[in-house]
Motif scaffolding. Structure first.
Motif, mmCIF file in Angstrom:
data_model
loop_
_atom_site.group_PDB
_atom_site.id
_atom_site.type_symbol
_atom_site.label_atom_id
_atom_site.label_comp_id
_atom_site.label_asym_id
_atom_site.label_seq_id
_atom_site.Cartn_x
_atom_site.Cartn_y
_atom_site.Cartn_z
ATOM 1 N N VAL A 6 0.790 -1.230 -0.191
ATOM 2 C CA VAL A 6 0.072 0.000 0.110
ATOM 3 C C VAL A 6 0.949 1.324 0.177
ATOM 4 C CG1 VAL A 6 -1.911 1.195 1.073
ATOM 5 C CG2 VAL A 6 -1.800 -1.236 1.323
ATOM 6 N N THR A 7 1.007 1.826 -1.098
ATOM 7 C CA THR A 7 1.706 3.084 -1.006
ATOM 8 C C THR A 7 0.827 4.305 -0.810
ATOM 9 O OG1 THR A 7 1.165 3.683 -3.439
ATOM 10 C CG2 THR A 7 2.955 2.066 -3.211
ATOM 11 N N GLY A 8 1.630 5.015 0.143
ATOM 12 C CA GLY A 8 0.745 6.280 0.666
ATOM 13 C C GLY A 8 -0.269 5.797 1.696
ATOM 14 N N GLY A 9 0.479 4.832 2.464
ATOM 15 C CA GLY A 9 -0.495 3.877 3.417
ATOM 16 C C GLY A 9 -0.541 4.629 4.609
ATOM 17 N N THR A 10 0.237 5.483 5.160
ATOM 18 C CA THR A 10 -0.209 6.257 6.261
ATOM 19 C C THR A 10 -1.073 7.548 6.070
ATOM 20 O OG1 THR A 10 1.892 7.567 6.044
ATOM 21 C CG2 THR A 10 2.036 5.560 7.309
ATOM 22 N N GLY A 11 -1.344 7.948 4.624
ATOM 23 C CA GLY A 11 -2.462 8.835 4.409
ATOM 24 C C GLY A 11 -3.793 8.463 4.834
ATOM 25 N N TYR A 12 -4.610 9.324 4.356
ATOM 26 C CA TYR A 12 -6.083 9.133 4.779
ATOM 27 C C TYR A 12 -6.559 8.223 4.234
ATOM 28 C CZ TYR A 12 -11.016 10.961 4.954
ATOM 29 O OH TYR A 12 -12.422 11.139 4.786
ATOM 30 N N ILE A 13 -6.928 8.050 2.886
ATOM 31 C CA ILE A 13 -7.450 6.790 2.283
ATOM 32 C C ILE A 13 -6.532 5.560 2.602
ATOM 33 C CG2 ILE A 13 -8.708 5.893 0.327
ATOM 34 C CD1 ILE A 13 -8.637 8.926 -0.847
ATOM 35 N N GLY A 14 -5.245 5.613 2.380
ATOM 36 C CA GLY A 14 -4.412 4.525 2.521
ATOM 37 C C GLY A 14 -4.542 3.974 3.898
ATOM 38 N N SER A 15 -4.534 4.950 4.931
ATOM 39 C CA SER A 15 -4.603 4.061 6.489
ATOM 40 C C SER A 15 -5.899 3.436 6.736
ATOM 41 C CB SER A 15 -4.458 5.379 7.651
ATOM 42 O OG SER A 15 -5.378 6.170 7.517
ATOM 43 N N HIS A 16 -7.013 4.077 6.160
ATOM 44 C CA HIS A 16 -8.290 3.171 6.268
ATOM 45 C C HIS A 16 -8.374 2.001 5.339
ATOM 46 C CE1 HIS A 16 -9.672 7.114 7.857
ATOM 47 N NE2 HIS A 16 -10.549 6.335 8.706
ATOM 48 N N THR A 17 -7.497 1.842 4.376
ATOM 49 C CA THR A 17 -7.647 0.594 3.536
ATOM 50 C C THR A 17 -6.710 -0.443 4.012
ATOM 51 O OG1 THR A 17 -7.851 1.969 1.563
ATOM 52 C CG2 THR A 17 -6.874 -0.300 1.100
ATOM 53 N N VAL A 18 -5.565 0.249 4.803
ATOM 54 C CA VAL A 18 -4.913 -0.811 5.730
ATOM 55 C C VAL A 18 -5.755 -1.363 6.471
ATOM 56 C CG1 VAL A 18 -2.959 -0.961 7.070
ATOM 57 C CG2 VAL A 18 -2.535 0.433 5.136
ATOM 58 N N GLY A 25 -7.942 -9.915 6.147
ATOM 59 C CA GLY A 25 -7.182 -11.189 6.353
ATOM 60 C C GLY A 25 -5.726 -10.997 5.376
ATOM 61 N N TYR A 26 -5.766 -9.937 4.798
ATOM 62 C CA TYR A 26 -4.531 -9.535 4.238
ATOM 63 C C TYR A 26 -3.358 -8.934 4.951
ATOM 64 C CZ TYR A 26 -7.246 -10.128 -0.398
ATOM 65 O OH TYR A 26 -8.165 -10.599 -1.474
ATOM 66 N N THR A 27 -2.271 -9.218 4.632
ATOM 67 C CA THR A 27 -0.943 -8.726 4.968
ATOM 68 C C THR A 27 -0.500 -7.209 4.383
ATOM 69 O OG1 THR A 27 -0.372 -10.644 5.979
ATOM 70 C CG2 THR A 27 1.340 -9.048 5.971
ATOM 71 N N PRO A 28 -0.915 -6.316 4.710
ATOM 72 C CA PRO A 28 -0.463 -4.851 4.148
ATOM 73 C C PRO A 28 0.862 -4.391 4.463
ATOM 74 C CG PRO A 28 -2.107 -4.171 6.032
ATOM 75 C CD PRO A 28 -2.027 -5.905 5.578
ATOM 76 N N ILE A 29 1.784 -4.101 3.429
ATOM 77 C CA ILE A 29 2.969 -3.464 3.775
ATOM 78 C C ILE A 29 3.015 -1.995 3.384
ATOM 79 C CG2 ILE A 29 5.450 -3.725 3.045
ATOM 80 C CD1 ILE A 29 5.289 -6.528 2.578
ATOM 81 N N ILE A 48 -6.581 -0.167 16.166
ATOM 82 C CA ILE A 48 -7.800 -0.513 15.769
ATOM 83 C C ILE A 48 -7.854 -2.248 15.673
ATOM 84 C CG2 ILE A 48 -9.212 -0.401 13.608
ATOM 85 C CD1 ILE A 48 -8.407 2.457 13.578
ATOM 86 N N THR A 49 -6.668 -2.606 14.966
ATOM 87 C CA THR A 49 -6.691 -4.053 14.575
ATOM 88 C C THR A 49 -5.911 -5.041 15.247
ATOM 89 O OG1 THR A 49 -4.994 -3.558 12.989
ATOM 90 C CG2 THR A 49 -6.829 -3.174 12.047
ATOM 91 N N GLY A 50 -4.986 -4.244 16.237
ATOM 92 C CA GLY A 50 -4.075 -5.276 16.898
ATOM 93 C C GLY A 50 -3.022 -5.653 16.311
ATOM 94 N N VAL A 51 -2.833 -5.162 15.151
ATOM 95 C CA VAL A 51 -1.635 -5.744 14.187
ATOM 96 C C VAL A 51 -0.893 -4.430 13.750
ATOM 97 C CG1 VAL A 51 -0.999 -6.811 12.102
ATOM 98 C CG2 VAL A 51 -2.622 -7.911 13.452
ATOM 99 N N ARG A 52 0.415 -4.021 13.687
ATOM 100 C CA ARG A 52 0.887 -3.100 13.245
ATOM 101 C C ARG A 52 1.649 -3.419 11.871
ATOM 102 N NH1 ARG A 52 3.175 1.555 15.814
ATOM 103 N NH2 ARG A 52 4.742 2.524 14.480
ATOM 104 N N PRO A 53 1.067 -2.799 10.899
ATOM 105 C CA PRO A 53 1.590 -3.008 9.452
ATOM 106 C C PRO A 53 3.104 -2.750 9.386
ATOM 107 C CG PRO A 53 0.298 -0.865 9.511
ATOM 108 C CD PRO A 53 0.252 -1.529 10.687
ATOM 109 N N ALA A 54 4.020 -3.510 8.565
ATOM 110 C CA ALA A 54 5.117 -3.039 7.936
ATOM 111 C C ALA A 54 5.330 -1.949 7.422
ATOM 112 C CB ALA A 54 5.719 -4.364 7.335
ATOM 113 N N ALA A 241 -12.553 2.536 1.107
ATOM 114 C CA ALA A 241 -11.327 1.479 1.563
ATOM 115 C C ALA A 241 -12.057 0.015 1.154
ATOM 116 C CB ALA A 241 -11.060 1.856 3.076
ATOM 117 N N LYS A 242 -13.072 -0.071 1.550
ATOM 118 C CA LYS A 242 -13.668 -1.510 1.369
ATOM 119 C C LYS A 242 -13.722 -1.818 -0.335
ATOM 120 C CE LYS A 242 -16.307 -2.092 5.503
ATOM 121 N NZ LYS A 242 -17.644 -2.013 6.097
ATOM 122 N N ALA A 243 -14.042 -0.804 -0.929
ATOM 123 C CA ALA A 243 -13.914 -0.870 -2.410
ATOM 124 C C ALA A 243 -12.560 -1.136 -3.126
ATOM 125 C CB ALA A 243 -14.390 0.508 -3.207
#
Length: 342
Positions: A6-18, A25-29, A48-54, A241-243
């Motif tokens: 997920v590029t830009g994954g700490t951004g607004y839409i990116g973080s919700h998508t993570v 059940g996916y593993t986002p990086i 929120i999820t209990g898992v810190r993304p890489a 994000a769900k889309a």
């Protein structure tokens, strides 16, 4: 399940998508250069999820670092590409900044994954339609001259992706043409976090309501719309994000439409700027101070999408309405007042 970059994954839409990827059940990086986001968002995602993304911090315009990442992570099977500058007004003032960042980041990614099987979801925009001839606008509508350099980067990026998919069968690509994302996660732990003065309507509304900003400016009240203000198709960021998760799933199954496809992602109805202001007041009980200003360069008068293709082929449909968008955005702003991200 598979690893998704997920590029830009700490951004607004990116973080919700993570968050939604982890829920599915996916593993986002995450890759982000933090130019327009905050690394503290990763802490919030973990709450929120209990898992810190890489997380990897670097600029995708750095071709060497992109190739090194791909070499170090051969098991990535999907990419969701958000990393881009996105402010319409700023792009009019600084077009070269937008052309450099938005094109080089995309081309570097595509080059680095050349020859590798990969599912690629591109964060596109309804700006590719310009001012459409008919509403609601469908995916078959002509792509018209962009109203801004930002919009042009989305148009040309789609052309790059379409031509890449035609030349390289290993790429399976979906461009999501989405409308105006607003709102925040129901936990109020993540939401829109613009640096500096917000360029988008809803964060300016919430910051004005909480006392961070002065009056809201409605850019134009003489458009050919029922109340004179511009109309957009606003979509809750969680629905959006769900889309992206739905797009990854479709690519994994094999899209019957081929290895390049586009989908509108919105609610299928438009709201004017003044209607959004009224919805905020009605759903929160907070009165807003706003004023009418001149039209803003690059703005389209009105646009909303036909989303039947997304419903029928992507298997996705927006569920949250404008009132929930406003409530969650206000809840997020109130959270930030007490817990500023650092």
């Amino acid at each position: 399940m598979s690893k998704i970059l997920v590029t830009g994954g700490t951004g607004y839409i990116g973080s919700h998508t993570v968050v939604e990827l982890q829920n599915a059940g996916y593993t986002p990086i995450v890759i982000d250069n933090l130019v327009n986001s905050n690394v503290g968002v990763l802490d919030q995602v973990e709450k929120i999820t209990g898992v810190r993304p890489a997380f990897h911090q670097f600029d995708l315009c750095d071709e060497e670092k992109v190739h090194q990442f791909v070499a170090d992570h051969p098991d990535v099977r999907g990419i969701i590409h958000f990393a881009a500058y996105k402010a319409v007004g700023e792009s009019v003032q600084q077009p070269l900044k937008y052309y450099h960042n938005n094109f080089f980041s995309l081309v570097n990614l595509l080059n680095a994954y050349a020859g590798k099987p990969v599912n690629f979801v591109f964060s596109s925009s309804c700006t590719v339609y310009g001012q459409p001839d008919e509403l609601p606008v469908t995916e078959a509508a002509p792509v018209k001259k962009a109203e801004s350099p930002y919009g042009n980067t989305k148009q040309v990026s789609e052309e790059i992706l379409s031509e890449t998919a035609a030349a390289f069968s290993n790429y399976n690509i979906i461009s999501l043409r989405y409308f105006n994302p607003v709102g925040a996660h129901e936990s109020a732990l993540i939401g829109e976090l613009p640096l500096g003065v917000p360029q988008n309507l809803v964060p300016f509304i919430t910051q004005s309501a909480v006392g961070k900003r002065g009056p809201i400016t409605v850019f134009g009240n003489n458009y050919n719309t029922p109340d004179g203000s511009a109309i957009r198709d606003y979509i809750h960021v969680v629905d959006l994000a769900k889309a992206h998760v739905a797009a990854i799933r479709l690519l994994e199954k094999g899209n019957p439409n081929g290895n390049y496809d586009v989908f509108n992602v919105g609610t299928g109805q438009g709201n004017s700027v003044l209607e959004v202001i009224n919805a905020f007041e009605d759903s929160t009980g907070v009165k807003l101070n706003y004023q009418i200003g001149p039209r803003r360069a690059g703005d389209v008068e009105q646009v909303w999408g036909d989303v039947s293709k997304s419903t029928n082929e992507l298997g996705w449909k927006a569920e949250l309405d404008i009132s929930e968008m406003m409530r969650s955005a206000w809840k997020w702003e109130q959270y930030l007042k007490e817990h500023p991200l650092r």
